[in-house]
Design an enzyme around this catalytic site. Structure first.
Site, PDB file in Angstrom:
ATOM      1  CD  GLU A 112      -1.577   8.124   5.161  1.00 32.12           C
ATOM      2  OE1 GLU A 112       0.078   8.293   5.093  1.00 32.12           O
ATOM      3  OE2 GLU A 112      -2.113   7.236   5.548  1.00 32.12           O
ATOM      4  CE  LYS A 167       2.216   4.644   9.776  1.00 32.75           C
ATOM      5  NZ  LYS A 167       3.194   5.122  10.340  1.00 32.75           N
ATOM      6  CD  GLU A 220       0.243   8.903  16.755  1.00 33.09           C
ATOM      7  OE1 GLU A 220       1.081   9.747  17.209  1.00 33.09           O
ATOM      8  OE2 GLU A 220       0.023   8.051  16.256  1.00 33.09           O
ATOM      9  N   GLY A 245       5.921  12.461  16.999  1.00 36.08           N
ATOM     10  CA  GLY A 245       5.299  13.381  16.155  1.00 36.08           C
ATOM     11  C   GLY A 245       4.246  14.604  16.724  1.00 36.08           C
ATOM     12  NE  ARG A 246       1.826  10.426  21.372  1.00 39.29           N
ATOM     13  CZ  ARG A 246       2.531   9.825  20.953  1.00 39.29           C
ATOM     14  NH1 ARG A 246       2.910   9.039  19.502  1.00 39.29           N
ATOM     15  NH2 ARG A 246       3.155   8.826  21.247  1.00 39.29           N
ATOM     16  CE  LYS A 296      10.691  11.388  14.198  1.00 41.27           C
ATOM     17  NZ  LYS A 296      11.087  10.719  16.068  1.00 41.27           N
ATOM     18  CG  HIS A 307     -27.288  24.574  19.741  1.00 39.83           C
ATOM     19  ND1 HIS A 307     -28.620  24.641  20.539  1.00 39.83           N
ATOM     20  CD2 HIS A 307     -26.325  24.763  20.307  1.00 39.83           C
ATOM     21  CE1 HIS A 307     -28.633  25.998  20.704  1.00 39.83           C
ATOM     22  NE2 HIS A 307     -27.422  26.380  20.788  1.00 39.83           N
TER      23      HIS A 307
HETATM   24  O1  F6P Z   1       0.732   7.260  11.783  1.00 43.91           O
HETATM   25  C1  F6P Z   1       1.110   7.845  13.221  1.00 43.91           C
HETATM   26  C2  F6P Z   1       1.810   8.279  13.185  1.00 43.91           C
HETATM   27  O2  F6P Z   1       3.470   8.254  12.511  1.00 43.91           O
HETATM   28  C3  F6P Z   1       2.376   9.680  13.660  1.00 43.91           C
HETATM   29  O3  F6P Z   1       3.000   9.287  14.826  1.00 43.91           O
HETATM   30  C4  F6P Z   1       3.224  10.802  12.928  1.00 43.91           C
HETATM   31  O4  F6P Z   1       2.768  11.949  14.015  1.00 43.91           O
HETATM   32  C5  F6P Z   1       2.220  10.760  11.609  1.00 43.91           C
HETATM   33  O5  F6P Z   1       2.353   9.311  11.706  1.00 43.91           O
HETATM   34  C6  F6P Z   1       3.164  11.143  10.879  1.00 43.91           C
HETATM   35  O6  F6P Z   1       4.353  10.649  10.379  1.00 43.91           O
HETATM   36  P1  F6P Z   1       5.774  11.638   9.580  1.00 43.91           P
HETATM   37  O7  F6P Z   1       5.917  13.069  10.729  1.00 43.91           O
HETATM   38  O8  F6P Z   1       6.603  10.536  10.457  1.00 43.91           O
HETATM   39  O9  F6P Z   1       5.047  11.757   8.215  1.00 43.91           O
END
Ligand code: F6P
Length: 547
Positions: free
Chosen positions: A206, A506, A347, A261-262, A200, A378
């Site tokens: 990452e 971050k 979150e 995002g979620r 987003k 188990h």
């Molecule tokens: O660091 C948390 C977060 O911002 C989440 O809320 C989100 O789903 C995820 O990182 C990924 O964010 P993006 O879609 O901006 O890469």
């Protein structure tokens, strides 16, 4: 509101001695009265330590919290995400049409146009019309994204894998641990691989690191910069960052900032699902979620699945003190659902400050955890049955399992029902004594064995039963939990749609990274001196090892 919470606490004390076993024996109508069904989901919450009066008190709280008005506010696009000043309008993403004005502008034309673009793109990739730079059809799609940009689509692809086309294969890489991207790419051919960069913000470290490595991998194969257009698609709200990365905005599927995002699997972020399963299946998922939205908006609170699931959760968390809550799907397809729900619930509601900025006086999100129940029983169910902490469990089963083998399904389902019954009924000392005596044990040996074999019982669980895991039901199930989270946030008075708690890590990563990578002999950035002694020593140790 306080008097209603106090009334609930007083009621909790009044029914402290409630035995679920006795409650079921005394009241043959309990299971029926405490079950509801909607959108292909049967929900039995009768194995919770509550009574009809409990439910009344919880519903009073929901009404006093203006829940119906709050549901309407979210669904019509009010700025319910107050700390970020925006709406949370994931319901619009699954609306089949109509008009939905936000700040005077109807959002539906853009939503529908994006859905159509996704379908076109998915069709093109699936049919082979989309070609790599050398004119080959796409054989592998690698989705690069993390958190909400990965968990939902990955979970849905796994849940509905029985519908997936043989080609293209869809892979997901979320971690920045480079061994994972390297492992996924090793068997793939650059000329038949399409990367989806799902972010987003398009700034997530990452994802962007993986995207840069993917681009380098493509170029290292001899492909030119012009080839990028054939092999990269972006899913984002940040067109500028997409362009800066080198992806033509024409190759970007966008979505509005009112998609959290979620909550974004229903947006362009769902593209991997549409490619893997086909746009028709993706639309059925949307339809299932939309059916749950309609139910959520229109059903009276006492018949409303998300509301009841939320209220039972509040009872267990805030009144009975459960610090955690487990999810145990007895269905391999749903293996990734607990991870998705973990982000969704924790979150969203892992907050200790209310909307008005004051500290919340009660517990908010429990720790949500779990994995497939049949494996879990188990592994960690021992603790659920005999441990010192009460852990409410959501059991999830699907009656039909396409592609299963003869005889397996009844065993799977029997195990689930047995675990829920065992948690609720337990096994008394007298029952244990009788069993041990029947097995031939006597005297001291028998008495010594008894306490270890007693199950306290009275441990709460919900049962969610689906006919099968199909796109429609999966959509409804995920929307059920989304709305559960919203209801709990409303009663806890927290904002379910921000996540400020992820920011500090971050910032500190950005400070530590150059300290790890600065060349030997070079001046380590001054911030190294601002760390605590533990962190500074760890940085020095890692730096030394990396050198
Ligand atoms: O660091 C948390 C977060 O911002 C989440 O809320 C989100 O789903 C995820 O990182 C990924 O964010 P993006 O879609 O901006 O890469």
């Amino acid at each position: 509101m306080k008097p209603l919470w106090e009334a609930l606490a007083a009621h909790r004390d009044a029914i402290a001695a409630l035995s679920l076993r006795d409650a079921f024996e005394r009241d043959p109508g309990r299971a029926e009265r405490m079950s509801r069904e909607a959108c292909g989901i049967f929900f039995d919450f009768s194995k919770n330590r509550l009574t009809d009066r409990t439910l009344e008190c919880l519903l009073d709280l929901a009404h006093a919290s203006n829940l119906p008005a709050r549901i309407e506010a979210m669904c019509r696009g009010d700025r319910v995400n107050a700390t970020e000043g925006r709406a949370a309008l994931h319901v619009a993403l699954r609306q089949p049409g109509g008009v939905l004005p936000v700040d005077g502008v109807d959002v539906m034309p853009d939503v529908l146009a994006m859905r159509a673009r996704m379908a076109d793109l998915a069709h093109a990739v699936r049919s082979g019309a989309w070609q790599g730079h050398a004119g080959h059809p796409i054989a592998d799609v690698v989705s690069l994204g993390i958190g909400g940009s990965a968990l939902g689509p990955r979970m849905a692809c796994q849940a509905l894998r029985h519908l997936a086309a043989a080609s293209p294969k869809v892979h997901f890489v979320s971690t920045v641990d480079g061994t994972e991207l390297a492992r996924v790419l090793a068997p793939l051919a650059p000329e038949t691989t399409l990367f989806i960069v799902a972010s987003k913000s398009f700034t997530t470290q990452e994802t962007m690191t993986n995207a840069r490595s993917a681009r380098a991998w493509l170029l290292a194969s001899g492909a030119s910069e012009a080839a990028i257009a054939h092999h990269f698609v972006a899913l984002s709200s940040n067109a500028r960052a997409v362009a800066e990365f080198g992806i033509d905005p024409a190759q970007m599927l966008g979505f509005e900032d009112w998609v959290g995002g979620r909550y974004s699997v229903w947006s362009a972020i769902g593209l991997p699902v549409a490619i893997a399963l086909g746009p028709e299946a993706f639309e059925q998922m949307l339809a299932g979620a939309h059916a749950m939205d309609l139910h959520f908006r229109s059903a009276p609170l006492e018949a409303n699945l998300p509301v009841l699931l939320a209220l039972v959760g509040i009872w267990n968390t805030d009144l009975l003190g459960a610090a955690t809550s487990a999810v145990a799907p007895y269905n391999e397809c749903l293996a990734l659902l607990p991870a998705h729900l973990q982000q969704l619930e924790m979150e969203s509601n892992g907050k200790s400050v209310r909307l008005d900025g004051t500290p919340t006086p009660r517990a908010t999100s429990p720790v949500v955890w779990g994995n497939t129940g049949i494996d879990a029983q188990h592994a960690w169910f021992q603790m659920l049955h005999q441990g010192t902490q009460m852990v409410p469990v959501d059991f999830i089963i699907a009656i039909d399992a396409p592609g299963t083998l003869p005889g397996h399904q009844p065993i799977l389902l029997a195990n689930c029902l047995a675990q829920a019954e065992a948690l609720m009924c337990g096994r008394t000392a007298d029952e244990v004594r009788r069993e041990l005596a029947a097995a031939g044990l006597t005297g001291q040996a028998l008495e010594q064995a008894v306490p270890h074999r007693v199950f306290g019982g009275n441990r709460p669980s919900n049962m969610l039963m689906l006919d099968r895991v199909d796109p429609q039901t999966l959509g409804a199930l995920v929307a059920l939990y989304e709305h559960k989270v919203f209801v709990q946030a409303a009663l806890w008075q927290v904002n379910a749609f921000d996540q400020w708690g992820v920011e500090l890590g971050k910032v500190l990563t950005a400070r530590i990274l150059p300290e790890l990578t600065a060349e030997a002999g070079s001046r380590i950035p001054t911030s190294a001196r601002t760390h605590d002694a533990s962190t500074a020593a760890l940085i020095a140790r890692v730096r030394q090892r990396l050198a």
